[in-house]
Design an enzyme around this catalytic site. Structure first.
Site, PDB file in Angstrom:
ATOM      1  N   ASN A 177       1.024  -1.264  -0.091  1.00 35.81           N
ATOM      2  CA  ASN A 177      -0.160  -0.088   0.069  1.00 35.81           C
ATOM      3  C   ASN A 177       0.967   1.230   0.008  1.00 35.81           C
ATOM      4  O   ASN A 177       1.362   1.670   1.111  1.00 35.81           O
ATOM      5  CB  ASN A 177      -0.877  -0.053   1.186  1.00 35.81           C
ATOM      6  CG  ASN A 177      -1.659   1.078   1.339  1.00 35.81           C
ATOM      7  OD1 ASN A 177      -1.709   1.960   0.666  1.00 35.81           O
ATOM      8  ND2 ASN A 177      -2.769   1.083   2.486  1.00 35.81           N
ATOM      9  N   ARG A 228      -2.784  -1.923  -3.378  1.00 37.70           N
ATOM     10  CA  ARG A 228      -3.842  -1.085  -3.376  1.00 37.70           C
ATOM     11  C   ARG A 228      -3.729  -0.046  -4.139  1.00 37.70           C
ATOM     12  O   ARG A 228      -2.575   0.732  -4.316  1.00 37.70           O
ATOM     13  CB  ARG A 228      -3.851  -0.318  -1.851  1.00 37.70           C
ATOM     14  CG  ARG A 228      -4.869   0.324  -1.717  1.00 37.70           C
ATOM     15  CD  ARG A 228      -4.898   0.987  -0.253  1.00 37.70           C
ATOM     16  NE  ARG A 228      -6.091   1.840   0.005  1.00 37.70           N
ATOM     17  CZ  ARG A 228      -6.499   2.191   1.024  1.00 37.70           C
ATOM     18  NH1 ARG A 228      -5.542   2.388   1.938  1.00 37.70           N
ATOM     19  NH2 ARG A 228      -7.712   2.922   1.311  1.00 37.70           N
ATOM     20  N   HIS A 243     -12.459   3.896  -0.282  1.00 38.20           N
ATOM     21  CA  HIS A 243     -12.204   2.914   0.964  1.00 38.20           C
ATOM     22  C   HIS A 243     -12.921   1.542   0.633  1.00 38.20           C
ATOM     23  O   HIS A 243     -13.278   0.904   1.535  1.00 38.20           O
ATOM     24  CB  HIS A 243     -12.849   3.825   2.334  1.00 38.20           C
ATOM     25  CG  HIS A 243     -12.201   4.811   2.865  1.00 38.20           C
ATOM     26  ND1 HIS A 243     -12.807   5.796   3.429  1.00 38.20           N
ATOM     27  CD2 HIS A 243     -10.783   4.870   3.071  1.00 38.20           C
ATOM     28  CE1 HIS A 243     -11.812   6.592   3.841  1.00 38.20           C
ATOM     29  NE2 HIS A 243     -10.534   5.931   3.751  1.00 38.20           N
ATOM     30  N   ARG A 290      -8.796  16.713   5.883  1.00 34.16           N
ATOM     31  CA  ARG A 290      -9.749  17.268   4.701  1.00 34.16           C
ATOM     32  C   ARG A 290     -11.071  17.673   5.120  1.00 34.16           C
ATOM     33  O   ARG A 290     -11.382  17.117   6.148  1.00 34.16           O
ATOM     34  CB  ARG A 290     -10.072  16.035   3.975  1.00 34.16           C
ATOM     35  CG  ARG A 290      -8.813  15.653   2.855  1.00 34.16           C
ATOM     36  CD  ARG A 290      -8.899  14.277   2.294  1.00 34.16           C
ATOM     37  NE  ARG A 290      -8.094  13.306   2.872  1.00 34.16           N
ATOM     38  CZ  ARG A 290      -8.391  11.830   2.721  1.00 34.16           C
ATOM     39  NH1 ARG A 290      -9.171  11.589   1.794  1.00 34.16           N
ATOM     40  NH2 ARG A 290      -7.314  11.146   3.204  1.00 34.16           N
ATOM     41  N   ASN A 335     -11.806   2.593  17.976  1.00 31.87           N
ATOM     42  CA  ASN A 335     -10.718   3.114  19.187  1.00 31.87           C
ATOM     43  C   ASN A 335     -11.627   4.180  19.765  1.00 31.87           C
ATOM     44  O   ASN A 335     -11.204   4.284  21.431  1.00 31.87           O
ATOM     45  CB  ASN A 335      -9.218   3.413  19.068  1.00 31.87           C
ATOM     46  CG  ASN A 335      -8.525   2.260  18.535  1.00 31.87           C
ATOM     47  OD1 ASN A 335      -8.500   1.414  19.001  1.00 31.87           O
ATOM     48  ND2 ASN A 335      -8.072   2.492  17.239  1.00 31.87           N
ATOM     49  N   GLU A 390      -7.734  -3.927   5.451  1.00 32.64           N
ATOM     50  CA  GLU A 390      -7.537  -3.803   3.956  1.00 32.64           C
ATOM     51  C   GLU A 390      -6.481  -4.999   3.220  1.00 32.64           C
ATOM     52  O   GLU A 390      -6.822  -5.393   2.155  1.00 32.64           O
ATOM     53  CB  GLU A 390      -7.423  -2.452   3.513  1.00 32.64           C
ATOM     54  CG  GLU A 390      -8.635  -1.594   3.976  1.00 32.64           C
ATOM     55  CD  GLU A 390      -8.213  -0.212   4.085  1.00 32.64           C
ATOM     56  OE1 GLU A 390      -7.120   0.051   5.271  1.00 32.64           O
ATOM     57  OE2 GLU A 390      -8.717   0.894   3.616  1.00 32.64           O
TER      58      GLU A 390
HETATM   59  P1  ADP Z   1      -5.523   6.267   7.995  1.00 37.12           P
HETATM   60  O1  ADP Z   1      -6.624   6.836   7.580  1.00 37.12           O
HETATM   61  O2  ADP Z   1      -4.176   6.882   7.852  1.00 37.12           O
HETATM   62  O3  ADP Z   1      -5.388   4.997   7.885  1.00 37.12           O
HETATM   63  P2  ADP Z   1      -6.262   5.508  10.674  1.00 37.12           P
HETATM   64  O4  ADP Z   1      -7.292   4.308  10.342  1.00 37.12           O
HETATM   65  O5  ADP Z   1      -4.808   4.683  11.240  1.00 37.12           O
HETATM   66  O6  ADP Z   1      -5.940   6.456   9.541  1.00 37.12           O
HETATM   67  O7  ADP Z   1      -6.858   6.361  12.022  1.00 37.12           O
HETATM   68  C1  ADP Z   1      -6.012   7.350  12.315  1.00 37.12           C
HETATM   69  C2  ADP Z   1      -6.885   8.026  13.324  1.00 37.12           C
HETATM   70  O8  ADP Z   1      -7.323   7.359  14.360  1.00 37.12           O
HETATM   71  C3  ADP Z   1      -6.165   9.220  13.909  1.00 37.12           C
HETATM   72  O9  ADP Z   1      -6.908  10.362  14.173  1.00 37.12           O
HETATM   73  C4  ADP Z   1      -5.968   8.391  15.282  1.00 37.12           C
HETATM   74  O10 ADP Z   1      -5.877   9.599  16.338  1.00 37.12           O
HETATM   75  C5  ADP Z   1      -6.932   7.968  15.618  1.00 37.12           C
HETATM   76  N1  ADP Z   1      -6.954   6.887  16.862  1.00 37.12           N
HETATM   77  C6  ADP Z   1      -6.131   5.982  16.920  1.00 37.12           C
HETATM   78  N2  ADP Z   1      -6.167   5.333  17.932  1.00 37.12           N
HETATM   79  C7  ADP Z   1      -7.127   5.889  18.811  1.00 37.12           C
HETATM   80  C8  ADP Z   1      -7.672   6.113  20.044  1.00 37.12           C
HETATM   81  N3  ADP Z   1      -7.182   5.148  21.066  1.00 37.12           N
HETATM   82  N4  ADP Z   1      -8.591   6.954  20.368  1.00 37.12           N
HETATM   83  C9  ADP Z   1      -8.936   7.829  19.500  1.00 37.12           C
HETATM   84  N5  ADP Z   1      -8.631   7.916  18.457  1.00 37.12           N
HETATM   85  C10 ADP Z   1      -7.605   7.016  17.905  1.00 37.12           C
END
Ligand code: ADP
Length: 394
Positions: free
Chosen positions: A9, A92, A180, A240, A331, A378
């Protein structure tokens, strides 16, 4: 040496990879990792099949200023050094255009076709295609498969894909493609075990990561989605802006004299959580902050998400389940609670304890709508597609 599938990716400054083996037929990750900061301060990290960090001494040693082209041959050699023979590579690829409703085996013709889509996804597509070319240059015999973020949405009917623009523009491809899709494909595959017969019903999946979108499904197929022609549309995201009155763009260019490039920079990099908070796109940092701006950024994120979800309900005539996924969706109990709090009128009630624990089912027993948390994967979707199209594992 064991045989395995490589999943790549490639982004503008990062390269995520996963290696899937499968002696007994079921694909399992044996290595996963990431090179971040490519081009400036590259850092390599990797985990083994059980998720343990690969010790520093065993990591690939790379120069901080290494570029994508030099990196891929080193990565392939490092994987081979770990006793794994790669038999095919899956990528990807953000844009598959109108033609691809599923993954496709890489050929010279396919590359040419995907190259023509670069103007539709200039931030991602070139890096995705460069990674394919790099692998082909280093290992020309390796079968490669392209897996598109747009494919999953090709089941949508015409109205869901149309903008209210002049017909000739729609015919020229200015359409809502959606993105996505690999994440939605993965979640669609998990729905039966999580929801039983309701999996085939009306489900909205909220992919809330740094990039964020929602997909309304029926029969586990995409009916409508919040992202459109580009990955800018729909929800407020990390950096964004999401859906925006197009008049704002005209105003910035015509009245404020901003160039197209400068406006693009604002919309893609300076907006969203980062722009509204004036701090960061990182939800964990915003949640830990008690500044009014951070609170407002989170509140707007949730307000917009609830509104987008309500709009998607109309596309599928009601709602049986909501699934939260990706970094924030998986999360952040706080964000899930704030979004669901606005959806009580739809029959959504959370079990606060289950929500706080990031449990799989977080809706209360009497909730008319099931609410789930399902981690997305993914890479697993790409590995499975590559396995199907690329090679048989020995
Ligand atoms: P990407 O689109 O780059 O793949 P991710 O799916 O990894 O992104 O998501 C990143 C986001 O998830 C960030 O805003 C990060 O702060 C948030 N995040 C990760 N862990 C937690 C958590 N424990 N609580 C709140 N937000 C979280």
């Amino acid at each position: 040496m064991s045989e395995a599938i490589l999943v790549l990716n490639a982004g503008s400054s990062s390269l995520k990879f996963a290696v899937y083996g499968g002696a007994s037929g079921a694909l399992v990750p044996v290595l996963r990792g990431k090179v971040a900061g490519i081009g400036t301060a590259a850092v390599f990290s990797a985990r083994d099949g059980v998720g343990a960090a690969v010790p520093e001494a065993d990591l690939l040693q790379i120069a901080p200023e290494i570029g994508h082209d030099a990196l891929i041959p080193l990565l392939l050699a490092w994987i081979a050094g770990n006793g794994v023979r790669i038999t095919s590579a899956g990528h990807r690829v953000v844009h598959g255009g109108r033609a691809h409703a599923g993954p496709a085996k890489v050929s010279a013709d396919l590359l040419e076709e995907l190259e023509a889509l670069v103007p539709l996804a200039p931030l991602h597509q070139p890096h995705n295609l460069d990674a394919i070319r790099s692998v082909a240059a280093f290992a020309p015999e390796l079968p490669q498969v392209a897996c598109f973020d747009t494919s999953f949405h090709r089941t949508q009917d015409r109205l869901a894909q149309l903008f209210a623009l002049p017909r000739e523009m729609s015919e020229a491809g200015i359409l809502r493609y959606g993105f996505h899709g690999l994440s939605y494909d993965y979640i669609a595959g998990r729905l039966p075990e999580a929801l039983g017969a309701r999996a085939e019903g009306r489900v909205i999946v909220a992919h809330l990561g740094n990039g964020a979108s929602m997909c309304a499904m029926r029969g586990r197929q995409s009916v409508a989605t919040s992202m459109g022609f580009t990955a800018l549309d729909g929800l407020m995201m990390g950096q964004r802006c999401g859906a925006l009155d197009p008049g704002v763009v005209l105003y910035l260019m015509q009245q404020k004299g901003m160039s197209a490039e400068a406006v693009g920079h604002v919309l893609y990099e300076k907006s969203g959580l980062a722009g509204v908070s004036g701090m960061t796109n990182d939800m964990t940092v915003l949640q830990a902050s008690d500044s009014a701006e951070a609170r407002e950024a989170i509140a707007l994120f949730c307000y917009r998400a609830a509104g987008e979800l309500a709009q998607l309900v109309a596309a599928i005539d009601g709602l049986d389940a909501i699934v939260f996924t990706a970094g924030i969706g998986e999360n952040s109990a706080e964000v899930r609670a704030m979004i669901c709090d606005r959806l009580g009128w739809l029959g959504v009630t959370l079990d606060m304890q289950a929500n706080a624990a990031n449990a799989t089912r977080i809706s209360a027993a009497g909730s008319a709508v099931a609410v789930l948390v399902i981690p997305t994967d993914e890479e697993a979707v790409i590995a499975a597609a590559t396995h199907r199209l690329g090679t048989d594992l020995g």
